[in-house]
Scaffold this active site. Structure first.
Site, PDB file in Angstrom:
ATOM      1  CB  ILE A 105       4.355   3.168  16.980  1.00 27.82           C
ATOM      2  CG1 ILE A 105       2.967   3.314  17.570  1.00 27.82           C
ATOM      3  CG2 ILE A 105       4.293   2.698  15.538  1.00 27.82           C
ATOM      4  CD1 ILE A 105       2.217   4.527  16.988  1.00 27.82           C
ATOM      5  CE  LYS A 133       0.917  14.557  16.108  1.00 30.12           C
ATOM      6  NZ  LYS A 133       1.299  13.183  15.814  1.00 30.12           N
ATOM      7  N   GLY A 157      -4.785  -1.321  14.941  1.00 33.73           N
ATOM      8  CA  GLY A 157      -5.187   0.012  15.387  1.00 33.73           C
ATOM      9  C   GLY A 157      -5.636   0.843  14.204  1.00 33.73           C
ATOM     10  CB  ALA A 158      -8.331   2.118  12.943  1.00 35.66           C
ATOM     11  CG  ASN A 169      -9.355  -0.128  15.484  1.00 37.23           C
ATOM     12  OD1 ASN A 169      -8.401  -0.075  16.262  1.00 37.23           O
ATOM     13  ND2 ASN A 169     -10.355   0.744  15.521  1.00 37.23           N
ATOM     14  CB  THR A 221     -14.003   0.731  16.776  1.00 40.28           C
ATOM     15  OG1 THR A 221     -13.790   0.852  18.183  1.00 40.28           O
ATOM     16  CG2 THR A 221     -15.378   1.247  16.413  1.00 40.28           C
ATOM     17  CG  LEU A 222     -14.930  -3.899  11.130  1.00 43.70           C
ATOM     18  CD1 LEU A 222     -13.519  -4.448  11.049  1.00 43.70           C
ATOM     19  CD2 LEU A 222     -15.951  -5.000  10.892  1.00 43.70           C
ATOM     20  N   GLY A 229       9.899   0.947  18.781  1.00 46.73           N
ATOM     21  CA  GLY A 229       9.127   2.156  18.493  1.00 46.73           C
ATOM     22  C   GLY A 229       9.890   3.467  18.492  1.00 46.73           C
TER      23      GLY A 229
END
Ligand code: ATR
Length: 281
Positions: A221, A66, A129-130, A153, A155-156, A244
């Site tokens: 999702i 992608k 999520g990020a 997330n 991991t911030l 999802g």
């Protein structure tokens, strides 16, 4: 005659040929949608040169290409540019133009099931999520005009990076997953965008939903299993849920619209896809 296809790896089990063949039939457009698998150890540049000679009118791109496709495109649509990833390419006037239909597709699926959520743009939304999916969904929600879209997330820093995409009308707080657990009652919609809970580890849930308000819409999702443990827990707590697999259908519908300028009906595809997923295909 539309020549369409999908590039990615692995794609043998993709639902896209099934969905797009149905869209072609329903809109009365003649065409084909083929799988064009690109092995990860192949030379991507050579593969792209080959692809340009295939005479495709359009194609989808899935993992892991992608982002890799971007240098081979002539133009990028503004959303794809902001997200930094492309899942749809249209061949137009001798050019390859890149789009990203994931975020808008997701938002269309949510709107079709829960139109009332979209009436009041002050409704508060939390994204869990990020990663790439979260980025597209965040961008599409912000573009819909929602004023409060928060991101939690593990991991911030990744959540903070996405928050930098925001437009001036949207307020975004970022937080850890532990912090999110303390504030689930504040939201009108909570959207799970990671792979947590996906088969073969269907028992995992990203956060505990204790304290959830029954008016909240909880969305995931992940579509294998069709209803994740996260959604089952939300349902037990009285919340409305959003499955999802619908994102899959609506991102495909939007891609098809970009290629053909025809909006294909989703109608019974939703039930058929649910059945396929439950049968394990
Ligand atoms: P995609 O492009 O499909 O969204 P991705 O970019 O790899 O996938 O993003 C994965 C997301 O899932 C990230 O938000 C990741 O959290 P980190 O940023 O902390 O890595 C999240 N994720 C994956 N496994 C997780 C787990 N076991 N618990 C919590 N979050 C997880």
């Amino acid at each position: 005659m539309y020549q369409l296809g999908l590039i990615g790896y692995p794609i043998k089990h993709s639902f896209s040929p099934w969905i797009h063949t149905h869209f072609l039939e329903k809109t009365g457009i003649s065409g084909t949608y083929k799988l064009l698998e690109i092995q990860p150890d192949s030379n991507f540049e050579t593969e792209m040169k080959k692809l340009k000679t295939e005479g495709l009118n359009g194609f989808n791109i899935t993992v892991p290409y992608k982002q890799a496709i971007i240098p081979y495109l002539d133009e990028l649509d503004s959303e794809a540019e902001r997200i930094g990833a492309v899942n749809t390419v249209k061949y137009s006037d001798g050019k390859w133009i890149g789009y990203n239909t994931d975020g808008i597709g997701y938002v269309r699926s949510l709107k079709s099931k829960y139109p009332k959520l979209f009436i009041n743009k002050s409704n508060k939304i939390l994204i869990l999520g990020a990663g790439g999916a979260a980025r597209g969904i965040y961008d599409a929600l912000v573009n819909e005009g929602f004023k409060y879209v928060d991101i939690a997330n593990r991991t911030l820093e990744s959540a903070e990076k996405i928050a930098q995409l925001k437009l001036k009308y949207t307020k975004t707080n970022t937080m850890t997953l532990q912090e999110a657990e303390q504030v689930v009652s504040h939201y009108d919609a909570i959207i799970q965008t990671t792979s947590v809970g996906m088969a073969p580890r269907p028992n995992e849930v990203i956060i505990n939903l204790r304290g959830l308000q029954p008016h909240t819409i909880v969305s995931d999702i992940v579509y294998q299993p069709i209803e994740t443990q996260f959604l089952t827990e939300a349902r037990y707590l009285g919340a409305s849920i959003h499955l999802g697999h619908t994102m899959l259908l609506y991102q495909a519908q939007y891609a098809f619209e970009i290629w053909t300028e025809m909006k294909a009906p989703i109608d019974q595809l939703d039930d058929e896809l649910q059945n396929k997923l439950m049968e394990g295909r």
